[in-house]
Design a protein around this motif. Structure first.
Motif: not given
Length: 185
Positions: A44-70
């Motif tokens: 359960q802890a590994e699943i939670a950590e992996l979900n957390n990492r996925i969310l962070r990576i997705q947020a980083d990617y969204d920020n990267f796309r926004r900065r690139s667009r700007e």
């Protein structure tokens, strides 16, 4: 039909007995139960950590796309900045040449042609988003003006611009060159 119901009831009772036996066996050993719970918690802890990492990576990617667009939008908005900055001294020299008052008729027609070219040049700059910064009579703004002299003139408030020494220009909302001005003390 009753026979099927009795069989189903008997099967359910057998499964209940089997699960109770398993529980008893596990409870009898004690330590295995703790290991099984720990493994489950780890999973359960590994699943939670992996979900957390996925969310962070997705947020980083969204920020990267926004900065690139700007950055892309800013590059398009200010694409002509370097060319216009190189042309500012040319504009200054054009304006100085237009201040000359010729006496000969040939020189007057030449000046008239230069004025037409100058107006066309100014229209082109305006279409690109170039604006002349207002100065005389305005209050001094260090973001738009560069004070090179301070004088005491009557009829002007303190910090009000008295004279423009060199025109300043803006490209949309960015200052290309601040206006050089005299400011009332």
């Amino acid at each position: 039909m009753n026979e099927l119901t009795e069989k189903e009831t008997q099967t359910v009772e057998e499964e209940t007995v089997e699960s109770e036996e398993l529980e008893t066996e596990v409870n009898g050993e004690g330590e295995e139960k703790v290991i099984e719970i720990t493994e489950e918690e780890n999973s359960q802890a590994e699943i939670a950590e992996l979900n957390n990492r996925i969310l962070r990576i997705q947020a980083d990617y969204d920020n990267f796309r926004r900065r690139s667009r700007e950055e892309k939008e800013a590059a398009a908005k200010y694409r002509s900045q370097t060319v216009i900055e190189a042309l500012l001294p040319v504009i200054d020299n054009f304006e100085r040449a237009l201040l000359v008052k010729p006496e000969a008729e040939e020189a007057k027609s030449l000046l008239q042609g230069m004025e037409m070219v100058y107006r066309q040049f100014q229209d082109t700059l305006k279409n690109e988003g170039i604006e002349v910064i207002d100065t005389v009579g305005q209050m001094f703004d260090p973001h738009l003006h560069q004070a090179v002299m301070q004088v005491e003139e009557e009829g002007f408030e303190s910090n009000q611009i008295v004279e423009e020494l060199q025109k300043g220009y803006k490209l949309k909302d960015r200052v290309l060159r601040p206006s050089m001005v005299k400011v009332n003390a």
